[in-house]
Design a protein around this motif. Sequence first.
Motif, PDB file in Angstrom:
ATOM      1  N   GLY A  45       0.800  -1.228   0.000  1.00  0.00           N
ATOM      2  CA  GLY A  45       0.000   0.000   0.000  1.00  0.00           C
ATOM      3  C   GLY A  45       0.829   1.272   0.000  1.00  0.00           C
ATOM      4  O   GLY A  45       0.291   2.367  -0.175  1.00  0.00           O
ATOM      5  N   ALA A  46       2.139   1.155   0.201  1.00  0.00           N
ATOM      6  CA  ALA A  46       2.968   2.356   0.384  1.00  0.00           C
ATOM      7  C   ALA A  46       3.011   3.226  -0.866  1.00  0.00           C
ATOM      8  O   ALA A  46       2.945   4.454  -0.792  1.00  0.00           O
ATOM      9  CB  ALA A  46       4.390   1.959   0.788  1.00  0.00           C
ATOM     10  N   GLY A  47       3.134   2.613  -2.018  1.00  0.00           N
ATOM     11  CA  GLY A  47       3.175   3.373  -3.269  1.00  0.00           C
ATOM     12  C   GLY A  47       4.511   4.062  -3.537  1.00  0.00           C
ATOM     13  O   GLY A  47       4.674   4.723  -4.560  1.00  0.00           O
ATOM     14  N   VAL A  48       5.422   3.957  -2.609  1.00  0.00           N
ATOM     15  CA  VAL A  48       6.783   4.498  -2.800  1.00  0.00           C
ATOM     16  C   VAL A  48       7.760   3.467  -2.252  1.00  0.00           C
ATOM     17  O   VAL A  48       7.352   2.523  -1.568  1.00  0.00           O
ATOM     18  CB  VAL A  48       6.998   5.835  -2.027  1.00  0.00           C
ATOM     19  CG1 VAL A  48       6.127   6.932  -2.592  1.00  0.00           C
ATOM     20  CG2 VAL A  48       6.743   5.651  -0.535  1.00  0.00           C
ATOM     21  N   ALA A  49       9.035   3.686  -2.534  1.00  0.00           N
ATOM     22  CA  ALA A  49      10.043   2.754  -2.014  1.00  0.00           C
ATOM     23  C   ALA A  49      10.111   2.870  -0.494  1.00  0.00           C
ATOM     24  O   ALA A  49      10.024   3.966   0.061  1.00  0.00           O
ATOM     25  CB  ALA A  49      11.399   3.082  -2.630  1.00  0.00           C
ATOM     26  N   LEU A  50      10.214   1.733   0.146  1.00  0.00           N
ATOM     27  CA  LEU A  50      10.398   1.720   1.605  1.00  0.00           C
ATOM     28  C   LEU A  50      11.868   1.396   1.839  1.00  0.00           C
ATOM     29  O   LEU A  50      12.317   0.309   1.480  1.00  0.00           O
ATOM     30  CB  LEU A  50       9.489   0.663   2.233  1.00  0.00           C
ATOM     31  CG  LEU A  50       7.988   0.914   2.043  1.00  0.00           C
ATOM     32  CD1 LEU A  50       7.168  -0.291   2.470  1.00  0.00           C
ATOM     33  CD2 LEU A  50       7.549   2.142   2.837  1.00  0.00           C
ATOM     34  N   HIS A  51      12.588   2.348   2.394  1.00  0.00           N
ATOM     35  CA  HIS A  51      14.036   2.131   2.412  1.00  0.00           C
ATOM     36  C   HIS A  51      14.657   2.488   3.767  1.00  0.00           C
ATOM     37  O   HIS A  51      13.957   2.841   4.712  1.00  0.00           O
ATOM     38  CB  HIS A  51      14.701   2.934   1.291  1.00  0.00           C
ATOM     39  CG  HIS A  51      14.183   4.342   1.195  1.00  0.00           C
ATOM     40  ND1 HIS A  51      14.528   5.313   2.068  1.00  0.00           N
ATOM     41  CD2 HIS A  51      13.311   4.897   0.317  1.00  0.00           C
ATOM     42  CE1 HIS A  51      13.912   6.430   1.739  1.00  0.00           C
ATOM     43  NE2 HIS A  51      13.161   6.206   0.696  1.00  0.00           N
ATOM     44  N   ASP A  52      15.979   2.371   3.805  1.00  0.00           N
ATOM     45  CA  ASP A  52      16.759   2.674   5.008  1.00  0.00           C
ATOM     46  C   ASP A  52      16.444   1.728   6.169  1.00  0.00           C
ATOM     47  O   ASP A  52      16.519   2.120   7.344  1.00  0.00           O
ATOM     48  CB  ASP A  52      16.562   4.145   5.440  1.00  0.00           C
ATOM     49  CG  ASP A  52      17.120   5.106   4.401  1.00  0.00           C
ATOM     50  OD1 ASP A  52      18.182   4.787   3.820  1.00  0.00           O
ATOM     51  OD2 ASP A  52      16.490   6.138   4.139  1.00  0.00           O
ATOM     52  N   VAL A  53      16.051   0.523   5.822  1.00  0.00           N
ATOM     53  CA  VAL A  53      15.831  -0.517   6.838  1.00  0.00           C
ATOM     54  C   VAL A  53      16.434  -1.818   6.333  1.00  0.00           C
ATOM     55  O   VAL A  53      16.293  -2.151   5.158  1.00  0.00           O
ATOM     56  CB  VAL A  53      14.312  -0.736   7.101  1.00  0.00           C
ATOM     57  CG1 VAL A  53      14.090  -1.920   8.039  1.00  0.00           C
ATOM     58  CG2 VAL A  53      13.687   0.526   7.693  1.00  0.00           C
ATOM     59  N   THR A  54      17.111  -2.534   7.220  1.00  0.00           N
ATOM     60  CA  THR A  54      17.598  -3.882   6.910  1.00  0.00           C
ATOM     61  C   THR A  54      16.852  -4.864   7.796  1.00  0.00           C
ATOM     62  O   THR A  54      16.754  -4.645   9.017  1.00  0.00           O
ATOM     63  CB  THR A  54      19.118  -3.998   7.190  1.00  0.00           C
ATOM     64  OG1 THR A  54      19.792  -3.036   6.372  1.00  0.00           O
ATOM     65  CG2 THR A  54      19.629  -5.399   6.877  1.00  0.00           C
ATOM     66  N   HIS A  55      16.295  -5.909   7.195  1.00  0.00           N
ATOM     67  CA  HIS A  55      15.571  -6.910   7.991  1.00  0.00           C
ATOM     68  C   HIS A  55      16.469  -8.090   8.328  1.00  0.00           C
ATOM     69  O   HIS A  55      17.135  -8.654   7.458  1.00  0.00           O
ATOM     70  CB  HIS A  55      14.312  -7.364   7.243  1.00  0.00           C
ATOM     71  CG  HIS A  55      13.234  -6.320   7.278  1.00  0.00           C
ATOM     72  ND1 HIS A  55      12.951  -5.482   6.214  1.00  0.00           N
ATOM     73  CD2 HIS A  55      12.410  -5.945   8.287  1.00  0.00           C
ATOM     74  CE1 HIS A  55      11.985  -4.650   6.566  1.00  0.00           C
ATOM     75  NE2 HIS A  55      11.637  -4.905   7.814  1.00  0.00           N
ATOM     76  N   ILE A  56      16.458  -8.413   9.589  1.00  0.00           N
ATOM     77  CA  ILE A  56      17.265  -9.520  10.127  1.00  0.00           C
ATOM     78  C   ILE A  56      16.315 -10.702  10.326  1.00  0.00           C
ATOM     79  O   ILE A  56      15.190 -10.496  10.812  1.00  0.00           O
ATOM     80  CB  ILE A  56      17.856  -9.106  11.503  1.00  0.00           C
ATOM     81  CG1 ILE A  56      18.636  -7.781  11.410  1.00  0.00           C
ATOM     82  CG2 ILE A  56      18.698 -10.221  12.110  1.00  0.00           C
ATOM     83  CD1 ILE A  56      19.860  -7.806  10.533  1.00  0.00           C
ATOM     84  N   PRO A  57      16.718 -11.930   9.995  1.00  0.00           N
ATOM     85  CA  PRO A  57      15.821 -13.068  10.257  1.00  0.00           C
ATOM     86  C   PRO A  57      15.456 -13.134  11.742  1.00  0.00           C
ATOM     87  O   PRO A  57      16.336 -12.982  12.599  1.00  0.00           O
ATOM     88  CB  PRO A  57      16.658 -14.289   9.863  1.00  0.00           C
ATOM     89  CG  PRO A  57      17.709 -13.757   8.952  1.00  0.00           C
ATOM     90  CD  PRO A  57      17.986 -12.345   9.382  1.00  0.00           C
ATOM     91  N   ALA A  58      14.179 -13.313  12.024  1.00  0.00           N
ATOM     92  CA  ALA A  58      13.767 -13.465  13.433  1.00  0.00           C
ATOM     93  C   ALA A  58      14.344 -14.777  13.960  1.00  0.00           C
ATOM     94  O   ALA A  58      14.492 -15.736  13.180  1.00  0.00           O
ATOM     95  CB  ALA A  58      12.246 -13.470  13.527  1.00  0.00           C
ATOM     96  N   PRO A  59      14.666 -14.837  15.253  1.00  0.00           N
ATOM     97  CA  PRO A  59      15.392 -16.023  15.754  1.00  0.00           C
ATOM     98  C   PRO A  59      14.662 -17.345  15.552  1.00  0.00           C
ATOM     99  O   PRO A  59      15.306 -18.381  15.426  1.00  0.00           O
ATOM    100  CB  PRO A  59      15.583 -15.718  17.249  1.00  0.00           C
ATOM    101  CG  PRO A  59      14.780 -14.504  17.546  1.00  0.00           C
ATOM    102  CD  PRO A  59      14.508 -13.799  16.272  1.00  0.00           C
TER     103      PRO A  59
END
Length: 417
Positions: free
Chosen positions: A157-171
């Motif tokens: 739904g964002a319609g723009v790039a979602l950036h400046d975040v790195t996702h780490i696998p949850a444990p």
Amino acid sequence: MDTQVFEKYESEVRSYCRNFPTVFTKSKGSVLTDENGKEYIDFFCGAGALNYGHNNDYIKSKIIDYLSSDGVAHALDMYTAAKREFIDYFQNEILKPRGFEYKIQFPGPTGTNAVEAALKLARKVKKRQNIWALMGAFHGMTLGALALTTDTASRGGAGVALHDVTHIPAPYMFPELDTVKYMQTLLDDDHSGIEKPAALVIETTQAEGGIYPLDNEWLKAAEAFCKKNDILFIVDDIQVGCGRGGGYFSFEEAGLNPDIVALSKSIGGYGMPFALTLLKPELDIWSPAEHNGTFRGNQLSIVAAKAGLEVFLNEKVEEKVREKEKILAAKMKEIEALDSRIATRGKAFIWGVDFSAFKEEPEISKAVLTVAFNAGLIVERVGRSNAVLKVMPELLIDEETLTKGLDILKDAIKAVI
Ligand SMILES: Cc1ncc(COP(=O)(O)O)c(C=O)c1O
């Protein structure tokens, strides 16, 4: 039941009403009543905003007294007597006895706003853009928080790039992977391609992600990793705080001391819109009005919030949760015993029944939800493919109603499978 006006005029974005297609008129404690007088036990609890039940008498009386006395209703962030009382009480009765030292920021009155404030502040303090969050996380729907949130539908739904975040696998995703070591490697390896973050943001129990309580040892190691590497440790306690996850803050049990805490939902006591961003005093480098909003610190919500804290302490909610958790945990075992494909997870007063091992998913969880609803129980779905039923009763629920609701759920599961 006349729902035409909603279907004709309310935006297609509406969602919960599609699972619970009736028109509600009244609510009290754990029970919602619809226009036909049919009662539903509420295991959804306003998505966690109603920890002390619907129309809690004590909180209601405080709101009515304040309204009747012409107490200031709207004041942006001006000083009011109501706000002074709330701050005093929160500091002296909640934070200090638990050994926490935080300044209180009143952002706009939603969870996502508390998260936005936390992210802005972390980036400003550390002068770094990147933020780390866990896969499976839900932190809100405004663009900054949405960049942390992982579910594809919400991000779409964002319609723009979602950036400046790195996702780490949850444990829990790769049990054989030491995710804290993995994070350290991302920092140390000059070929990892990942920027050092200003902060790591976590939920102690991932709620919308599918009810995954993170292990205390992992939480402690993640916090220690942040401290060692000059990264802020942010806990989003919006859904599992205020008594839901055990303790007032869900991270007390693990002995954490986060740099920033986001609170909303049940901090509003009565389902009132309210949010707080708690920050370690040394982080408070905000300039006046740098994070702003007309409905910050809504006064009626402040009154309800203080009354909600009084209920939490005076009614010994923490002890009651610890007692009644046993009923929930025992019933979850019974539910698991119905079929080897069912898994249950949870702690304190947030539990999930996971149907993802059924090849028919997501039909099974949806069918259980519908059968339960028709039998008088409101329970929502979360997680990957919505395969997990989220069981979240109010914390003050009496044992009889709790057992009745759990039995409806168990019978609905039996009927469907
Ligand atoms: C952990 C968590 N963070 C943030 C939010 C966003 O809160 P709000 O919907 O009030 O913006 C939610 C909402 O479900 C949540 O569960």
